[in-house]
Design a protein around this motif. Structure first.
Motif, PDB file in Angstrom:
ATOM      1  N   MET A 124      10.195 -14.832  10.623  1.00 41.73           N
ATOM      2  CA  MET A 124       9.587 -13.678  10.033  1.00 41.73           C
ATOM      3  C   MET A 124       9.306 -13.973   8.564  1.00 41.73           C
ATOM      4  O   MET A 124      10.054 -14.683   7.909  1.00 41.73           O
ATOM      5  CB  MET A 124      10.525 -12.491  10.213  1.00 41.73           C
ATOM      6  CG  MET A 124      10.638 -11.602   9.031  1.00 41.73           C
ATOM      7  SD  MET A 124      11.674 -10.203   9.289  1.00 41.73           S
ATOM      8  CE  MET A 124      10.938  -9.177   8.071  1.00 41.73           C
ATOM      9  N   VAL A 125       8.224 -13.421   8.062  1.00 37.75           N
ATOM     10  CA  VAL A 125       7.900 -13.542   6.649  1.00 37.75           C
ATOM     11  C   VAL A 125       8.059 -12.163   6.020  1.00 37.75           C
ATOM     12  O   VAL A 125       7.466 -11.188   6.472  1.00 37.75           O
ATOM     13  CB  VAL A 125       6.469 -14.075   6.425  1.00 37.75           C
ATOM     14  CG1 VAL A 125       6.127 -14.119   4.948  1.00 37.75           C
ATOM     15  CG2 VAL A 125       6.320 -15.455   7.049  1.00 37.75           C
ATOM     16  N   TRP A 126       8.888 -12.095   4.990  1.00 40.92           N
ATOM     17  CA  TRP A 126       9.132 -10.855   4.267  1.00 40.92           C
ATOM     18  C   TRP A 126       8.376 -10.939   2.944  1.00 40.92           C
ATOM     19  O   TRP A 126       8.373 -11.970   2.292  1.00 40.92           O
ATOM     20  CB  TRP A 126      10.631 -10.704   4.004  1.00 40.92           C
ATOM     21  CG  TRP A 126      10.996  -9.449   3.294  1.00 40.92           C
ATOM     22  CD1 TRP A 126      11.390  -8.269   3.868  1.00 40.92           C
ATOM     23  CD2 TRP A 126      11.014  -9.223   1.882  1.00 40.92           C
ATOM     24  NE1 TRP A 126      11.638  -7.335   2.904  1.00 40.92           N
ATOM     25  CE2 TRP A 126      11.412  -7.894   1.665  1.00 40.92           C
ATOM     26  CE3 TRP A 126      10.719 -10.013   0.778  1.00 40.92           C
ATOM     27  CZ2 TRP A 126      11.533  -7.344   0.408  1.00 40.92           C
ATOM     28  CZ3 TRP A 126      10.829  -9.463  -0.490  1.00 40.92           C
ATOM     29  CH2 TRP A 126      11.240  -8.152  -0.658  1.00 40.92           C
ATOM     30  N   MET A 127       7.709  -9.842   2.561  1.00 42.15           N
ATOM     31  CA  MET A 127       6.922  -9.867   1.334  1.00 42.15           C
ATOM     32  C   MET A 127       7.154  -8.606   0.516  1.00 42.15           C
ATOM     33  O   MET A 127       7.353  -7.527   1.059  1.00 42.15           O
ATOM     34  CB  MET A 127       5.437  -9.982   1.643  1.00 42.15           C
ATOM     35  CG  MET A 127       4.586 -10.113   0.391  1.00 42.15           C
ATOM     36  SD  MET A 127       2.832 -10.363   0.740  1.00 42.15           S
ATOM     37  CE  MET A 127       2.395  -8.805   1.463  1.00 42.15           C
ATOM     38  N   MET A 128       7.089  -8.783  -0.802  1.00 38.47           N
ATOM     39  CA  MET A 128       7.194  -7.674  -1.740  1.00 38.47           C
ATOM     40  C   MET A 128       5.984  -7.734  -2.661  1.00 38.47           C
ATOM     41  O   MET A 128       5.652  -8.797  -3.194  1.00 38.47           O
ATOM     42  CB  MET A 128       8.489  -7.812  -2.548  1.00 38.47           C
ATOM     43  CG  MET A 128       8.620  -6.842  -3.688  1.00 38.47           C
ATOM     44  SD  MET A 128      10.229  -6.945  -4.526  1.00 38.47           S
ATOM     45  CE  MET A 128      10.253  -8.628  -5.138  1.00 38.47           C
ATOM     46  N   ALA A 129       5.305  -6.591  -2.822  1.00 40.58           N
ATOM     47  CA  ALA A 129       4.206  -6.478  -3.774  1.00 40.58           C
ATOM     48  C   ALA A 129       4.691  -5.607  -4.925  1.00 40.58           C
ATOM     49  O   ALA A 129       5.190  -4.510  -4.706  1.00 40.58           O
ATOM     50  CB  ALA A 129       2.987  -5.841  -3.111  1.00 40.58           C
ATOM     51  N   CYS A 161      -1.614  -5.165   1.595  1.00 43.40           N
ATOM     52  CA  CYS A 161      -1.592  -6.606   1.303  1.00 43.40           C
ATOM     53  C   CYS A 161      -1.540  -7.412   2.595  1.00 43.40           C
ATOM     54  O   CYS A 161      -2.251  -8.412   2.740  1.00 43.40           O
ATOM     55  CB  CYS A 161      -0.395  -6.956   0.420  1.00 43.40           C
ATOM     56  SG  CYS A 161      -0.521  -6.398  -1.280  1.00 43.40           S
ATOM     57  N   TRP A 162      -0.690  -6.987   3.543  1.00 42.87           N
ATOM     58  CA  TRP A 162      -0.596  -7.689   4.828  1.00 42.87           C
ATOM     59  C   TRP A 162      -1.927  -7.651   5.568  1.00 42.87           C
ATOM     60  O   TRP A 162      -2.311  -8.625   6.218  1.00 42.87           O
ATOM     61  CB  TRP A 162       0.507  -7.113   5.711  1.00 42.87           C
ATOM     62  CG  TRP A 162       1.853  -7.679   5.423  1.00 42.87           C
ATOM     63  CD1 TRP A 162       2.965  -7.001   5.051  1.00 42.87           C
ATOM     64  CD2 TRP A 162       2.244  -9.061   5.490  1.00 42.87           C
ATOM     65  NE1 TRP A 162       4.015  -7.870   4.870  1.00 42.87           N
ATOM     66  CE2 TRP A 162       3.608  -9.136   5.131  1.00 42.87           C
ATOM     67  CE3 TRP A 162       1.575 -10.242   5.798  1.00 42.87           C
ATOM     68  CZ2 TRP A 162       4.310 -10.330   5.085  1.00 42.87           C
ATOM     69  CZ3 TRP A 162       2.278 -11.440   5.751  1.00 42.87           C
ATOM     70  CH2 TRP A 162       3.627 -11.475   5.404  1.00 42.87           C
ATOM     71  N   LYS A 163      -2.661  -6.548   5.459  1.00 43.87           N
ATOM     72  CA  LYS A 163      -3.976  -6.454   6.107  1.00 43.87           C
ATOM     73  C   LYS A 163      -4.914  -7.507   5.518  1.00 43.87           C
ATOM     74  O   LYS A 163      -5.603  -8.222   6.246  1.00 43.87           O
ATOM     75  CB  LYS A 163      -4.544  -5.040   5.911  1.00 43.87           C
ATOM     76  CG  LYS A 163      -5.997  -4.875   6.280  1.00 43.87           C
ATOM     77  CD  LYS A 163      -6.205  -4.865   7.776  1.00 43.87           C
ATOM     78  CE  LYS A 163      -7.613  -4.470   8.138  1.00 43.87           C
ATOM     79  NZ  LYS A 163      -8.510  -5.575   8.399  1.00 43.87           N
ATOM     80  N   THR A 164      -4.921  -7.613   4.200  1.00 43.45           N
ATOM     81  CA  THR A 164      -5.756  -8.618   3.529  1.00 43.45           C
ATOM     82  C   THR A 164      -5.366 -10.026   3.971  1.00 43.45           C
ATOM     83  O   THR A 164      -6.221 -10.862   4.267  1.00 43.45           O
ATOM     84  CB  THR A 164      -5.610  -8.483   1.999  1.00 43.45           C
ATOM     85  OG1 THR A 164      -6.013  -7.166   1.618  1.00 43.45           O
ATOM     86  CG2 THR A 164      -6.447  -9.517   1.268  1.00 43.45           C
ATOM     87  N   ILE A 165      -4.070 -10.289   4.033  1.00 48.05           N
ATOM     88  CA  ILE A 165      -3.563 -11.604   4.435  1.00 48.05           C
ATOM     89  C   ILE A 165      -3.904 -11.902   5.884  1.00 48.05           C
ATOM     90  O   ILE A 165      -4.402 -12.979   6.219  1.00 48.05           O
ATOM     91  CB  ILE A 165      -2.044 -11.689   4.190  1.00 48.05           C
ATOM     92  CG1 ILE A 165      -1.769 -11.683   2.686  1.00 48.05           C
ATOM     93  CG2 ILE A 165      -1.433 -12.922   4.857  1.00 48.05           C
ATOM     94  CD1 ILE A 165      -0.334 -11.371   2.324  1.00 48.05           C
ATOM     95  N   LYS A 206      -6.594 -13.714  -6.400  1.00 51.38           N
ATOM     96  CA  LYS A 206      -6.962 -12.324  -6.115  1.00 51.38           C
ATOM     97  C   LYS A 206      -5.893 -11.348  -6.587  1.00 51.38           C
ATOM     98  O   LYS A 206      -5.656 -10.321  -5.967  1.00 51.38           O
ATOM     99  CB  LYS A 206      -7.219 -12.141  -4.624  1.00 51.38           C
ATOM    100  CG  LYS A 206      -8.394 -12.955  -4.131  1.00 51.38           C
ATOM    101  CD  LYS A 206      -8.700 -12.670  -2.700  1.00 51.38           C
ATOM    102  CE  LYS A 206      -9.892 -13.505  -2.269  1.00 51.38           C
ATOM    103  NZ  LYS A 206     -10.203 -13.314  -0.869  1.00 51.38           N
ATOM    104  N   ARG A 207      -5.267 -11.671  -7.700  1.00 53.28           N
ATOM    105  CA  ARG A 207      -4.209 -10.798  -8.211  1.00 53.28           C
ATOM    106  C   ARG A 207      -4.753  -9.400  -8.518  1.00 53.28           C
ATOM    107  O   ARG A 207      -4.067  -8.405  -8.340  1.00 53.28           O
ATOM    108  CB  ARG A 207      -3.579 -11.412  -9.452  1.00 53.28           C
ATOM    109  CG  ARG A 207      -2.384 -10.625  -9.925  1.00 53.28           C
ATOM    110  CD  ARG A 207      -1.604 -11.383 -10.949  1.00 53.28           C
ATOM    111  NE  ARG A 207      -0.526 -10.561 -11.457  1.00 53.28           N
ATOM    112  CZ  ARG A 207       0.075 -10.773 -12.594  1.00 53.28           C
ATOM    113  NH1 ARG A 207      -0.273 -11.809 -13.328  1.00 53.28           N
ATOM    114  NH2 ARG A 207       1.023  -9.983 -13.001  1.00 53.28           N
ATOM    115  N   SER A 208      -6.021  -9.312  -8.950  1.00 47.89           N
ATOM    116  CA  SER A 208      -6.612  -8.004  -9.251  1.00 47.89           C
ATOM    117  C   SER A 208      -6.679  -7.136  -7.995  1.00 47.89           C
ATOM    118  O   SER A 208      -6.516  -5.920  -8.069  1.00 47.89           O
ATOM    119  CB  SER A 208      -7.997  -8.158  -9.868  1.00 47.89           C
ATOM    120  OG  SER A 208      -8.878  -8.792  -8.970  1.00 47.89           O
ATOM    121  N   LYS A 209      -6.887  -7.763  -6.837  1.00 52.32           N
ATOM    122  CA  LYS A 209      -6.907  -6.997  -5.581  1.00 52.32           C
ATOM    123  C   LYS A 209      -5.519  -6.421  -5.296  1.00 52.32           C
ATOM    124  O   LYS A 209      -5.393  -5.267  -4.891  1.00 52.32           O
ATOM    125  CB  LYS A 209      -7.370  -7.869  -4.424  1.00 52.32           C
ATOM    126  CG  LYS A 209      -7.420  -7.111  -3.107  1.00 52.32           C
ATOM    127  CD  LYS A 209      -8.238  -7.832  -2.088  1.00 52.32           C
ATOM    128  CE  LYS A 209      -8.255  -7.085  -0.786  1.00 52.32           C
ATOM    129  NZ  LYS A 209      -9.302  -6.100  -0.672  1.00 52.32           N
TER     130      LYS A 209
END
Length: 151
Positions: free
Chosen positions: A1-6, A88-92, A123-126
């Motif tokens: 699993m990949v866990w992500m924090m924005a 973010c996950w949708k974009t990825i 794409k940090r601005s996104k």
């Protein structure tokens, strides 16, 4: 699993976690990675936003939050529209799954890692835009379902 924090400053932090995420793994991950990163960026005045996954809501995790003085933003179940990480996950996923099938979990995690790193760099601005929309999304939900002004 990949866990992500924005984070609101547009930074993304992610980790690959082996196996299913349970309370023990989540507390370990929070204490070793998440709390340190957030405190370095925001000091003591911050809220953690997470979804309602079972590991996130367990007694052990709630005790960790209380003992660590971590404020958690509460919200209704099944409300991904209020979660900037979901955006973010949708974009990825649009990039990762652009027609390709993966032969192994490792190949998939590697591709996700590459795309997240690209997103962080170019794409940090996104990511910033996605994080900024959370306030207006919360206000929209409050207006529709509750009283925005607590009257």
């Amino acid at each position: 699993m990949v866990w992500m924090m924005a984070m609101p400053n547009g930074l993304l932090s992610f980790n690959s976690i082996t196996g299913n995420l349970n309370s023990d793994k989540y507390v370990e991950h929070l204490s070793k990675n998440v709390v340190t990163i957030i405190k370095l960026n925001y000091g003591k005045n911050w809220y953690l936003q997470q979804d309602n996954a079972p590991a996130h809501k367990s007694r052990k995790v709630q005790d960790f939050f209380k003992n660590s003085r971590i404020s958690v933003l509460e919200w209704p179940a099944k409300s991904p529209v209020l979660n900037s990480v979901e955006d973010c996950w949708k974009t990825i996923s649009d990039v990762v799954y652009g027609g390709k099938q993966f032969q192994s979990k490792e190949d998939l995690v590697e591709k996700i890692t590459i795309v997240i790193n690209q997103l962080k760099q170019s794409k940090r601005s996104k990511v910033l835009d996605l994080c900024k929309t959370i306030r207006s999304q919360l206000c929209t939900v409050l207006k529709k379902h509750w009283n925005l002004y607590n009257r």
